[in-house]
Motif scaffolding. Structure first.
Motif, short mmCIF file in Angstrom:
data_model
loop_
_atom_site.label_atom_id
_atom_site.label_comp_id
_atom_site.label_asym_id
_atom_site.label_seq_id
_atom_site.Cartn_x
_atom_site.Cartn_y
_atom_site.Cartn_z
N TRP A 83 4.72 4.31 -1.87
CA TRP A 83 3.47 4.07 -1.17
C TRP A 83 2.42 5.09 -1.60
CZ3 TRP A 83 7.79 6.27 0.86
CH2 TRP A 83 7.67 7.50 1.52
N THR A 127 -1.09 -4.89 2.04
CA THR A 127 -1.26 -4.25 0.74
C THR A 127 -2.02 -5.20 -0.18
OG1 THR A 127 0.71 -2.84 0.85
CG2 THR A 127 -0.03 -3.49 -1.33
N GLU A 221 1.80 -0.35 -0.57
CA GLU A 221 3.24 -0.12 -0.60
C GLU A 221 3.95 -1.27 -1.32
OE1 GLU A 221 6.96 -0.55 2.48
OE2 GLU A 221 5.16 0.43 3.29
#
Length: 233
Positions: A83, A127, A221
């Motif tokens: 991440w 994300t 991530e």
């Protein structure tokens, strides 16, 4: 048909068998030539490839240079979790690139032949604007391949879309780079999604993780497991 007992008359039986004979002779050939995914035959992207040994020493974790590795990467129960934040620094003090936390696979840089990356990826919801896998090395570009996530879809660079609804599920990725033929094949969950052109270059290697691109989310991530590097036998 014998009307007295309902049985097939020998003359009709012989005629039927003669008509079926050409088909019966072909059955062994049909069976032998039909690919079987359960046996790992041509329908499997790794058929004809040799798996190369990998261990944790082959995984170089590139992360923001001023942050300890354990604050951007973990490896538990066979899963690599990577991440990064959009406010993070690049991976070296002199780099002008965007923030990243990536696995750079070492020990298998290549300049010719046919090479393959296999892995199971996972991208949590939210994300976006991020590269999750690269074939590094090209000319005049930096990469031969980038797989990016934008708003829940997986893209080849910015276009086309390779897979929609990618969030919150595991998917299997196979990338085959034929350097001499200058092609890159992208398989997702065993299905060929794209054959892309090569982009030149004299040295290549595989990367996966998170590397911020345009319109990136604040938190990015991805997770990876079952990572393999394979070479054409």
């Amino acid at each position: 048909m014998d009307a007295r007992n309902g049985s097939l008359h020998p003359q009709y039986f012989l005629s039927a068998m003669l008509k079926l004979t050409p088909f019966l002779l072909l059955l062994p050939l049909i069976s032998a030539s039909t690919p079987s995914s359960s046996k790992g035959w041509p329908s499997d992207p790794i058929y004809g490839f040799e798996e190369l040994p990998l261990n944790q020493s082959n995984f170089d974790i590139q992360r923001p240079y001023d942050i300890p590795e354990e604050e951007r990467y973990s490896f538990q129960h066979g899963v690599h979790k990577l991440w990064v934040y959009s406010s993070d620094k690049p991976h070296t003090p002199t780099s002008r690139t965007h923030p990243r936390t990536e696995i750079r696979i070492r020990g298998y840089d290549y300049s010719s032949g046919v090479w393959q990356f296999e892995g199971y990826g996972y991208v949590p919801c939210g994300t976006t604007g991020v590269c999750i896998m690269q074939v590094f090395g090209a000319s005049p570009h930096a990469t031969t391949l980038m797989l990016r996530v934008y708003n829940g879809s997986l893209y080849y660079y910015r276009n086309p879309v390779l897979l929609e609804n990618i969030y919150d599920r595991w998917f299997k990725l196979n990338v085959i780079h034929d350097v001499n033929a200058s092609t890159v094949k992208i398989y997702i969950d065993g299905q060929l999604k794209m054959v892309a052109p090569g982009r030149g270059g004299t040295s290549h290697y595989f990367k996966c993780g998170v590397y911020e691109q345009d319109d990136g989310s604040y938190y990015m991530e991805s997770r990876w497991k079952g990572i393999k590097v394979l070479k054409d036998m």
